[in-house]
Scaffold this motif. Structure first.
Motif, PDB file in Angstrom:
ATOM      1  N   GLN A   1       2.447   1.665  -3.391  1.00  0.00           N
ATOM      2  CA  GLN A   1       1.266   2.263  -4.376  1.00  0.00           C
ATOM      3  C   GLN A   1       0.971   3.633  -4.066  1.00  0.00           C
ATOM      4  O   GLN A   1       0.807   4.444  -5.128  1.00  0.00           O
ATOM      5  CB  GLN A   1       0.123   1.472  -4.347  1.00  0.00           C
ATOM      6  CG  GLN A   1      -1.303   1.953  -5.329  1.00  0.00           C
ATOM      7  CD  GLN A   1      -2.582   1.312  -4.469  1.00  0.00           C
ATOM      8  OE1 GLN A   1      -2.436   0.441  -3.661  1.00  0.00           O
ATOM      9  NE2 GLN A   1      -3.553   1.734  -5.305  1.00  0.00           N
ATOM     10  N   THR A   2       0.758   4.077  -2.731  1.00  0.00           N
ATOM     11  CA  THR A   2       0.708   5.486  -2.552  1.00  0.00           C
ATOM     12  C   THR A   2       1.855   6.436  -3.019  1.00  0.00           C
ATOM     13  O   THR A   2       1.500   7.442  -3.567  1.00  0.00           O
ATOM     14  CB  THR A   2       0.660   5.691  -1.193  1.00  0.00           C
ATOM     15  OG1 THR A   2      -0.572   4.771  -0.526  1.00  0.00           O
ATOM     16  CG2 THR A   2       0.271   6.798  -0.629  1.00  0.00           C
ATOM     17  N   ARG A   3       2.865   5.950  -2.726  1.00  0.00           N
ATOM     18  CA  ARG A   3       4.260   6.575  -3.405  1.00  0.00           C
ATOM     19  C   ARG A   3       4.196   6.754  -4.917  1.00  0.00           C
ATOM     20  O   ARG A   3       4.312   7.705  -5.668  1.00  0.00           O
ATOM     21  CB  ARG A   3       5.504   6.124  -2.959  1.00  0.00           C
ATOM     22  CG  ARG A   3       6.564   6.725  -3.619  1.00  0.00           C
ATOM     23  CD  ARG A   3       7.797   6.405  -2.633  1.00  0.00           C
ATOM     24  NE  ARG A   3       8.999   7.193  -3.022  1.00  0.00           N
ATOM     25  CZ  ARG A   3      10.006   6.587  -3.556  1.00  0.00           C
ATOM     26  NH1 ARG A   3      10.125   5.303  -3.620  1.00  0.00           N
ATOM     27  NH2 ARG A   3      11.270   7.588  -4.103  1.00  0.00           N
ATOM     28  N   ALA A   4       3.703   5.676  -5.620  1.00  0.00           N
ATOM     29  CA  ALA A   4       3.723   5.503  -6.943  1.00  0.00           C
ATOM     30  C   ALA A   4       2.757   6.462  -7.754  1.00  0.00           C
ATOM     31  O   ALA A   4       2.796   6.961  -8.968  1.00  0.00           O
ATOM     32  CB  ALA A   4       3.477   4.254  -7.438  1.00  0.00           C
ATOM     33  N   GLU A   5       1.660   6.752  -6.698  1.00  0.00           N
ATOM     34  CA  GLU A   5       0.503   7.903  -6.954  1.00  0.00           C
ATOM     35  C   GLU A   5       0.891   9.031  -6.845  1.00  0.00           C
ATOM     36  O   GLU A   5       0.201  10.124  -7.056  1.00  0.00           O
ATOM     37  CB  GLU A   5      -0.635   7.356  -6.209  1.00  0.00           C
ATOM     38  CG  GLU A   5      -1.354   6.101  -7.003  1.00  0.00           C
ATOM     39  CD  GLU A   5      -2.515   5.897  -6.056  1.00  0.00           C
ATOM     40  OE1 GLU A   5      -2.804   6.251  -4.765  1.00  0.00           O
ATOM     41  OE2 GLU A   5      -3.010   4.584  -6.264  1.00  0.00           O
ATOM     42  N   GLY A   6       1.946   9.437  -6.325  1.00  0.00           N
ATOM     43  CA  GLY A   6       2.827  10.817  -5.950  1.00  0.00           C
ATOM     44  C   GLY A   6       2.596  11.133  -4.628  1.00  0.00           C
ATOM     45  O   GLY A   6       2.909  12.560  -4.487  1.00  0.00           O
ATOM     46  N   ILE A   7       2.165  10.438  -3.901  1.00  0.00           N
ATOM     47  CA  ILE A   7       2.014  10.877  -2.434  1.00  0.00           C
ATOM     48  C   ILE A   7       3.018  10.378  -1.569  1.00  0.00           C
ATOM     49  O   ILE A   7       3.317   9.210  -1.488  1.00  0.00           O
ATOM     50  CB  ILE A   7       0.727  10.105  -1.834  1.00  0.00           C
ATOM     51  CG1 ILE A   7      -0.616  10.650  -2.749  1.00  0.00           C
ATOM     52  CG2 ILE A   7       0.454  10.652  -0.489  1.00  0.00           C
ATOM     53  CD1 ILE A   7      -1.792  10.103  -2.456  1.00  0.00           C
TER      54      ILE A   7
ATOM     55  N   LYS B   1       1.037  -1.114   0.182  1.00  0.00           N
ATOM     56  CA  LYS B   1      -0.009   0.063   0.219  1.00  0.00           C
ATOM     57  C   LYS B   1       0.836   1.272   0.051  1.00  0.00           C
ATOM     58  O   LYS B   1       0.717   2.193  -0.823  1.00  0.00           O
ATOM     59  CB  LYS B   1      -0.883   0.070   1.108  1.00  0.00           C
ATOM     60  CG  LYS B   1      -1.855   0.995   1.135  1.00  0.00           C
ATOM     61  CD  LYS B   1      -2.879   1.097   0.046  1.00  0.00           C
ATOM     62  CE  LYS B   1      -3.798   2.258   0.144  1.00  0.00           C
ATOM     63  NZ  LYS B   1      -4.840   2.513  -1.080  1.00  0.00           N
TER      64      LYS B   1
END
Length: 105
Positions: free
Chosen positions: A17-23, A14
């Motif tokens: 994934q969050t990091r991949a979304e730019g967060i 998770k």
């Protein structure tokens, strides 16, 4: 400073994934549980999560926490990454937590 290298954490996918979304990463349940026990067992009064860096390739996280026995000791710090074997990777990672220099980028 307390550094954890967390491997195989159930939360890692998770966070990746969050990091991949730019967060930028901002939460670590493992660190929260450890900090809770430090406060409870050692009676430390102040702590915070200072840096959370996700290594998606190695499926691990680096968690840095500042621990202070009392509030009067806040500010008594050193260069935590000076001799850290993971410093090069960690310095390149975004953070929403502390590192003001990260937030200025």
């Amino acid at each position: 400073m307390l550094k954890l290298k967390v491997k195989g954490c159930i939360h890692h996918p998770k966070e990746a994934q969050t990091r991949a979304e730019g967060i930028a990463p901002y939460l670590c349940p493992v660190a929260n549980m450890i900090l809770d026990q430090i406060h409870e067992k050692l009676n430390y009064t102040t702590s915070y999560l200072t840096k959370l860096a996700i290594d998606g390739d190695k499926k691990q996280c680096f968690v840095y926490m500042a621990l202070y026995e009392t509030a009067s000791k806040i500010g008594q710090v050193s260069d935590w990454l000076a001799e850290d074997e993971d410093a090069e990777f960690v310095k390149k990672q975004p953070s929403q937590i502390l590192a003001a220099a990260d937030r200025k980028k």
